[in-house]
Scaffold this active site. Structure first.
Site, PDB file in Angstrom:
ATOM      1  N   GLY A  56      36.718  37.797  27.634  1.00  0.00           N
ATOM      2  CA  GLY A  56      37.213  36.460  27.341  1.00  0.00           C
ATOM      3  C   GLY A  56      38.655  36.581  26.856  1.00  0.00           C
ATOM      4  O   GLY A  56      38.955  37.432  26.005  1.00  0.00           O
ATOM      5  N   ALA A  57      39.539  35.731  27.408  1.00  0.00           N
ATOM      6  CA  ALA A  57      40.977  35.922  27.203  1.00  0.00           C
ATOM      7  C   ALA A  57      41.401  35.973  25.722  1.00  0.00           C
ATOM      8  O   ALA A  57      42.036  36.952  25.297  1.00  0.00           O
ATOM      9  CB  ALA A  57      41.736  34.835  27.970  1.00  0.00           C
ATOM     10  N   ARG A  98      42.884  45.456  31.377  1.00  0.00           N
ATOM     11  CA  ARG A  98      42.541  44.302  32.224  1.00  0.00           C
ATOM     12  C   ARG A  98      43.827  43.532  32.546  1.00  0.00           C
ATOM     13  O   ARG A  98      44.593  43.213  31.636  1.00  0.00           O
ATOM     14  CB  ARG A  98      41.517  43.394  31.534  1.00  0.00           C
ATOM     15  CG  ARG A  98      40.188  44.096  31.269  1.00  0.00           C
ATOM     16  CD  ARG A  98      39.083  43.098  30.986  1.00  0.00           C
ATOM     17  NE  ARG A  98      38.652  42.410  32.185  1.00  0.00           N
ATOM     18  CZ  ARG A  98      37.818  41.359  32.175  1.00  0.00           C
ATOM     19  NH1 ARG A  98      37.368  40.886  31.026  1.00  0.00           N
ATOM     20  NH2 ARG A  98      37.445  40.784  33.306  1.00  0.00           N
ATOM     21  N   GLN A 203      28.046  35.839  32.894  1.00  0.00           N
ATOM     22  CA  GLN A 203      28.494  35.400  31.562  1.00  0.00           C
ATOM     23  C   GLN A 203      27.883  34.042  31.209  1.00  0.00           C
ATOM     24  O   GLN A 203      27.720  33.715  30.044  1.00  0.00           O
ATOM     25  CB  GLN A 203      30.030  35.284  31.523  1.00  0.00           C
ATOM     26  CG  GLN A 203      30.767  36.598  31.559  1.00  0.00           C
ATOM     27  CD  GLN A 203      31.149  36.999  32.962  1.00  0.00           C
ATOM     28  OE1 GLN A 203      30.486  36.640  33.931  1.00  0.00           O
ATOM     29  NE2 GLN A 203      32.207  37.770  33.093  1.00  0.00           N
ATOM     30  N   ASP A 244      42.084  32.125  31.788  1.00  0.00           N
ATOM     31  CA  ASP A 244      42.635  33.448  31.469  1.00  0.00           C
ATOM     32  C   ASP A 244      44.155  33.439  31.537  1.00  0.00           C
ATOM     33  O   ASP A 244      44.808  34.238  30.876  1.00  0.00           O
ATOM     34  CB  ASP A 244      42.074  34.494  32.428  1.00  0.00           C
ATOM     35  CG  ASP A 244      40.619  34.742  32.090  1.00  0.00           C
ATOM     36  OD1 ASP A 244      39.765  33.962  32.555  1.00  0.00           O
ATOM     37  OD2 ASP A 244      40.341  35.659  31.306  1.00  0.00           O
ATOM     38  N   ASN A 254      41.004  31.539  36.257  1.00  0.00           N
ATOM     39  CA  ASN A 254      39.804  31.642  35.417  1.00  0.00           C
ATOM     40  C   ASN A 254      38.728  32.370  36.221  1.00  0.00           C
ATOM     41  O   ASN A 254      38.912  32.733  37.391  1.00  0.00           O
ATOM     42  CB  ASN A 254      39.346  30.240  34.981  1.00  0.00           C
ATOM     43  CG  ASN A 254      38.317  30.296  33.873  1.00  0.00           C
ATOM     44  OD1 ASN A 254      38.488  30.999  32.888  1.00  0.00           O
ATOM     45  ND2 ASN A 254      37.219  29.581  34.024  1.00  0.00           N
ATOM     46  N   LYS A 255      37.580  32.546  35.587  1.00  0.00           N
ATOM     47  CA  LYS A 255      36.483  33.317  36.189  1.00  0.00           C
ATOM     48  C   LYS A 255      36.208  32.894  37.633  1.00  0.00           C
ATOM     49  O   LYS A 255      36.206  31.707  37.954  1.00  0.00           O
ATOM     50  CB  LYS A 255      35.226  33.124  35.320  1.00  0.00           C
ATOM     51  CG  LYS A 255      33.980  33.835  35.762  1.00  0.00           C
ATOM     52  CD  LYS A 255      34.158  35.303  36.040  1.00  0.00           C
ATOM     53  CE  LYS A 255      34.737  36.095  34.882  1.00  0.00           C
ATOM     54  NZ  LYS A 255      35.182  37.464  35.296  1.00  0.00           N
TER      55      LYS A 255
END
Ligand code: MRU
Length: 354
Positions: A56-57, A98, A203, A244, A254-255
């Protein structure tokens, strides 16, 4: 499945600093076990970020900062220059973990700048540790303000869809997208949540469903493939997700799967909101230059330890996607809600910051 005693863990604190150690919830063990891990070496923190023990960012931004706090304690430097050089080596290792979430680089840079402002080894050590601790506390405060700013966009009896986990578990505590949902409930409105499973590493089911159930929300889990069904059948009033990285044109990273959810929301006239702190906004990088992390194919060819695909199959496993601004109703931040045209509204958020 082990039952987690909610009385012992009334609220989830994802990352913390105690007795010169970093404490984290091991998110790879959720929802079956709530296990806390302790690290006293920045290499362990780097490993935890890479292997999604923490993810998670905003949570990885603060974890990076705590990684540097461990690095100052580990360093044997006797001069400022030696200590900055040790810190910079640690920064590189933490940064390489990451690539997509901008918060990691943001957190590392913030701590490095503070370190460089110190005059002596002892002063730098204190400055770095106190800055990392401050960032963690500020993360919670920012999420609460963001939550309040977003809560006015949601109505009593709304069913809100969310994707991935942008909750307490993706931050230090409270959450971004789930923070908005929490603040909406705290404002007296009754809300239900639909959480997508979020393949490949789930998630949504492992973390969001766990976290919301833990906090007493009415939450239903759907497979990612049921997003269209849920929207077409009137089960969803609004969507809120985290991010993110957001670039100044309003493109949101994002995801993986967020783009599909946003496209479906547009098709069905459902408002689609993104909630993220200013530390997730990157005014420098162009959308086409953002690196999308590609992860191991094993995440797709199996679920947990169970193999669900033939051997030697080719796999494409991007961890994130990009949602274009025309699909986004508003970007909720701690400085207000930005709406289109984003190229004008996003920079204004930073002016309000001064
Ligand atoms: O790969 P992950 O689990 O780190 O991805 C997390 C997400 O995409 C979240 O939605 C995003 O970081 C927002 S968190 C507040």
């Amino acid at each position: 499945m082990e039952n987690i005693d909610i009385q012992i863990h009334p609220s989830l604190r994802t990352v913390d600093w105690k007795d010169n150690k970093v404490i984290m919830i091991d998110q790879t063990k959720l929802p079956n076990e709530l296990v806390f891990v302790e690290y006293d070496d920045f290499n362990q923190v780097a490993n935890a970020i890479k292997n999604l023990i923490v993810r998670g960012a905003p949570a990885i931004g603060v974890s990076g900062a705590f990684g540097l706090a461990l690095a100052v304690l580990q360093s044997k430097a006797t001069t400022k220059d030696e200590l900055i050089s040790d810190l910079d080596s640690a920064r590189k290792i933490l940064f390489a973990t990451r690539p997509t979430a901008v918060n990691l680089g943001w957190g590392l840079k913030k701590v490095m700048n503070i370190a460089k402002s110190g005059n002596s080894v002892e002063q730098i050590k204190q400055l770095v540790i106190s800055e990392a601790k401050k960032m963690a506390e500020e993360d919670i405060e920012i999420n609460k303000v963001m939550g309040k700013n977003g809560s006015v966009l949601f109505d009593d009896n709304d069913t809100i869809m969310t994707h991935c986990n942008a909750g307490a578990l993706a931050t230090v505590a409270y959450g971004t997208a789930l923070g908005v949902i929490r603040a909406t409930r705290e404002s007296g409105k009754n809300v239900k949540v639909i959480a997508t499973e979020t393949r490949p590493i789930q998630q949504g089911s492992r973390l969001t469903a766990f976290e919301l159930k833990h906090d007493g929300f009415d939450v239903s889990l759907i497979p990612d493939t049921a997003v269209g069904y849920s929207m077409a059948n009137g089960l969803v009033n609004k969507v809120v997700v985290g991010a993110d990285r957001i670039v100044k044109t309003g493109h949101v990273f994002n995801k993986i799967g967020t783009y599909q959810v946003a496209t479906m929301a547009k098709q069905h006239g459902i408002p689609f909101y993104v909630a993220a702190p200013l530390s997730t906004i990157d005014l420098q990088t162009k959308a086409e230059d953002v690196i999308i992390e590609m992860r191991n194919g094993a995440e797709v060819t199996g679920i947990g330890d169970k193999k669900t695909a033939p051997d030697d199959i080719g796999v494409i496993n991007p961890a994130f996607d990009m949602t274009p601004p025309e699909l986004i109703t508003g970007i909720i931040t701690e400085k207000g809600v930005a709406t289109a045209p984003y190229e004008e509204s996003i920079p204004k958020l930073f002016e309000a910051n001064n």
